[in-house]
Structure formats: structure tokens, C-alpha cells
Design a protein around this motif. Structure first.
Motif, PDB file in Angstrom:
ATOM      1  N   GLU A 109       0.821  -1.217   0.000  1.00  0.00           N
ATOM      2  CA  GLU A 109       0.000   0.000   0.000  1.00  0.00           C
ATOM      3  C   GLU A 109       0.851   1.262   0.000  1.00  0.00           C
ATOM      4  N   ASN A 110       2.099   1.139   0.479  1.00  0.00           N
ATOM      5  CA  ASN A 110       2.955   2.318   0.622  1.00  0.00           C
ATOM      6  C   ASN A 110       4.046   2.410  -0.446  1.00  0.00           C
ATOM      7  N   LEU A 111       3.988   1.582  -1.471  1.00  0.00           N
ATOM      8  CA  LEU A 111       4.988   1.679  -2.546  1.00  0.00           C
ATOM      9  C   LEU A 111       4.808   2.953  -3.363  1.00  0.00           C
ATOM     10  N   ASN A 112       3.595   3.483  -3.362  1.00  0.00           N
ATOM     11  CA  ASN A 112       3.329   4.811  -3.952  1.00  0.00           C
ATOM     12  C   ASN A 112       3.844   4.946  -5.381  1.00  0.00           C
ATOM     13  N   GLY A 113       3.614   3.920  -6.168  1.00  0.00           N
ATOM     14  CA  GLY A 113       3.951   3.997  -7.580  1.00  0.00           C
ATOM     15  C   GLY A 113       5.427   3.953  -7.880  1.00  0.00           C
ATOM     16  N   LYS A 114       6.249   3.439  -6.960  1.00  0.00           N
ATOM     17  CA  LYS A 114       7.684   3.321  -7.233  1.00  0.00           C
ATOM     18  C   LYS A 114       7.918   2.439  -8.460  1.00  0.00           C
ATOM     19  N   SER A 115       8.889   2.787  -9.255  1.00  0.00           N
ATOM     20  CA  SER A 115       9.217   2.010 -10.440  1.00  0.00           C
ATOM     21  C   SER A 115       9.976   0.757 -10.022  1.00  0.00           C
ATOM     22  N   CYS A 116       9.266  -0.355  -9.918  1.00  0.00           N
ATOM     23  CA  CYS A 116       9.879  -1.607  -9.494  1.00  0.00           C
ATOM     24  C   CYS A 116       9.067  -2.770 -10.044  1.00  0.00           C
ATOM     25  N   THR A 117       9.619  -3.962  -9.924  1.00  0.00           N
ATOM     26  CA  THR A 117       8.918  -5.182 -10.317  1.00  0.00           C
ATOM     27  C   THR A 117       8.573  -5.970  -9.067  1.00  0.00           C
ATOM     28  N   VAL A 118       7.300  -6.335  -8.941  1.00  0.00           N
ATOM     29  CA  VAL A 118       6.827  -7.055  -7.761  1.00  0.00           C
ATOM     30  C   VAL A 118       6.386  -8.460  -8.164  1.00  0.00           C
ATOM     31  N   ILE A 119       6.983  -9.453  -7.515  1.00  0.00           N
ATOM     32  CA  ILE A 119       6.569 -10.852  -7.673  1.00  0.00           C
ATOM     33  C   ILE A 119       5.790 -11.220  -6.419  1.00  0.00           C
ATOM     34  N   THR A 120       4.598 -11.762  -6.583  1.00  0.00           N
ATOM     35  CA  THR A 120       3.784 -12.075  -5.411  1.00  0.00           C
ATOM     36  C   THR A 120       2.849 -13.242  -5.677  1.00  0.00           C
ATOM     37  N   ASN A 121       2.447 -13.911  -4.602  1.00  0.00           N
ATOM     38  CA  ASN A 121       1.399 -14.935  -4.672  1.00  0.00           C
ATOM     39  C   ASN A 121       0.116 -14.429  -4.031  1.00  0.00           C
ATOM     40  N   SER A 122       0.072 -13.134  -3.709  1.00  0.00           N
ATOM     41  CA  SER A 122      -1.090 -12.531  -3.056  1.00  0.00           C
ATOM     42  C   SER A 122      -2.001 -11.868  -4.080  1.00  0.00           C
ATOM     43  N   LEU A 123      -3.225 -12.349  -4.192  1.00  0.00           N
ATOM     44  CA  LEU A 123      -4.179 -11.727  -5.099  1.00  0.00           C
ATOM     45  C   LEU A 123      -4.495 -10.305  -4.671  1.00  0.00           C
TER      46      LEU A 123
END
Length: 258
Positions: A109-123
Motif C-alpha cells: 500500500e505504501n509503494l506509492n507507484g515506485k518504479s519496481c517489479t513485484v513478484i507475489t502470490n497474493s491476489l
């Protein structure tokens, strides 16, 4: 009103509203702040509550795995502060892994649109981050746990084994000096996530310390940073120093701890 009667009413208020502040106790029962403090101390000694900065919440029942939607109701200000501090560690251009815990969701919720790649298993985290155009999302595939809102199983672990990322953020339900525990399915995924990252960042509020679940999936040798909401006791501080784990605690809110 006798203290025992007031304490019972405090518990009833917590069951309805999930948390209570010292100011609410003062107002509801027309008592002094010192009396409110004594009530909360006694309830904590009876293990009926968990004290927080300025108030209290109910403890989670031991060994109980609630649905994700149910757990979202108990995302405390402490967890949100932990998530915000965790998000501040993410740098532009990094590839990170976020697990399916509600504390790690507070990080998303706090990444605030940072330019990054997120890998997750959370829908839930994937859906939340889909609104941020600068964030690239890789949702892991496997079996869907509809209640917990995450993907699990052998395909998830196999896919994770091929990744090598900058940071992983892991929420822990049970942690002791011996290591970390969870349900078996969740623990296997968290362990592989930890193995796939250059830096492992563990997130847990103070209520998780000393708690154990049925499956131990990792120990502190895999951890680089531990973020929690309160300064632990000296035994924990000495242990983390020995393990070369950096301890981070969010700045306190304006509301002082009782």
C-alpha cells in the motif's frame, strides 16, 4: 464501578470494535488515565489483551488461521507503520517479492507507484498494485486458496526457485529465537521466497514474538533485516546482534504508549 466489571466491559468493547484507546476508557467509564492504565496492565497480565501505543487490541487465538478478509479487519496501526517503513527500503528499478501476509500488504500500500517489479502470490496485493502504472506485477501461478486469497502449491515453489531478486518481504505469524513457523503450505512458499532474495526483510509486530505454529520453515541465518513495532527485550536485542540482523522500528506516533 468495580475494576473487574470495568475490565469485562473493556473486553466487550474490543470484541465489537477490535481496538480501544486510553482516552476511550477515560471517557466511557469516567475514570482517570492512571486507572485506565492499571486496567490495561491487569488485562495484559491475564493475557486477555495486547497493549499497543495508547491502547489495546485483542490477541489472535493461538494456532488459528483466519480467512484473509477476517485478518484484514485486524490490520492495526502498528502493522501499517511496519509496512510503511518496509516500503521505504524499496529502491527504484528493484525486483522484489511480497508474500501474502496482511503486514506485507501494508508494505504494498505504501509503494506509492515506485518504479519496481513485484513478484507475489497474493491476489490482494496484485490487485492493489495494479493501479500503479510504474509497478510491474508478476503474479505466481498455482492453486488458489479462496479464503486466504493467495496462490500456493508446487508450481509456485518451482517458479520461485528460478528467481533471484533484490529483496523479499516476509510477514511472520510465529517467530521465536529458534526461527519462524506457519502452516506447512505457507511455510514452504515463504522459505523458497527467502532463498530467492539477496536481502531478506522480516515483518512482524511484537505480538508475534514467542508464538509458534506447527511447521518451522526457516531460522534467523536467512534474515538481514527485522522490522517490528516495539523495542524487544534485551535477550532479543543481544540475539539479533549476534545473528547480524538489523533491527528497525518505526518512529513512534504522537500518541504515547501507556
Amino acid at each position: 464501578m468495580f475494576q473487574e466489571e470495568r475490565m469485562q466491559l473493556i473486553i466487550e468493547h474490543l470484541r465489537k470494535h477490535n481496538r480501544i484507546s486510553a482516552e476511550e476508557i477515560v471517557t466511557l467509564f469516567d475514570v482517570s488515565r492512571d486507572t485506565a492504565r492499571r486496567d490495561l496492565i491487569k488485562l495484559e497480565e491475564q493475557e486477555a489483551i495486547i497493549r499497543t501505543r495508547g491502547g489495546a487490541i485483542l490477541p489472535s487465538p493461538p494456532q488459528e488461521f483466519r480467512s484473509y478478509q477476517e485478518r484484514l479487519k485486524y490490520v492495526s496501526e502498528e502493522k501499517r507503520a511496519i509496512g510503511k517503513l518496509a516500503a521505504a527500503l524499496v529502491r527504484s528499478g528493484e525486483t522484489i517479492i511480497l508474500d501474502s501476509s496482511t503486514t506485507v500488504q501494508a508494505c504494498a500500500e505504501n509503494l506509492n507507484g515506485k518504479s519496481c517489479t513485484v513478484i507475489t502470490n497474493s491476489l490482494h496485493s496484485a490487485e492493489l498494485l495494479s493501479n500503479h502504472t510504474a509497478v510491474q506485477i508478476r503474479l505466481l501461478g498455482g492453486k488458489l486458496d479462496k479464503e486466504q486469497r493467495y496462490v500456493y502449491g508446487t508450481p509456485v515453489i518451482e517458479t520461485l526457485s528460478h528467481y533471484y531478486v533484490d529483496k523479499v518481504f516476509i510477514g511472520i505469524g510465529g517467530l521465536t529465537l529458534d526461527g519462524f513457523s506457519a502452516s506447512e503450505e505457507e511455510g514452504k512458499i515463504k522459505h523458497q521466497m527467502m532463498k530467492s532474495a539477496k536481502k531478506v526483510i522480516v515483518l512482524a509486530d511484537h505480538s508475534k514474538m514467542g508464538r509458534r505454529y506447527g511447521y518451522r520453515f526457516a531460522d534467523w541465518t536467512l534474515v538481514d533485516v527485522f522490522i517490528t513495532d516495539q523495542m524487544p527485550n534485551q535477550e532479543w536485542i543481544d540475539f539479533l546482534t549476534e545473528q547480524q540482523v538489523d533491527l528497525l522500528i518505526p518512529e513512534p506516533t504522537q500518541e504515547k504508549e501507556l
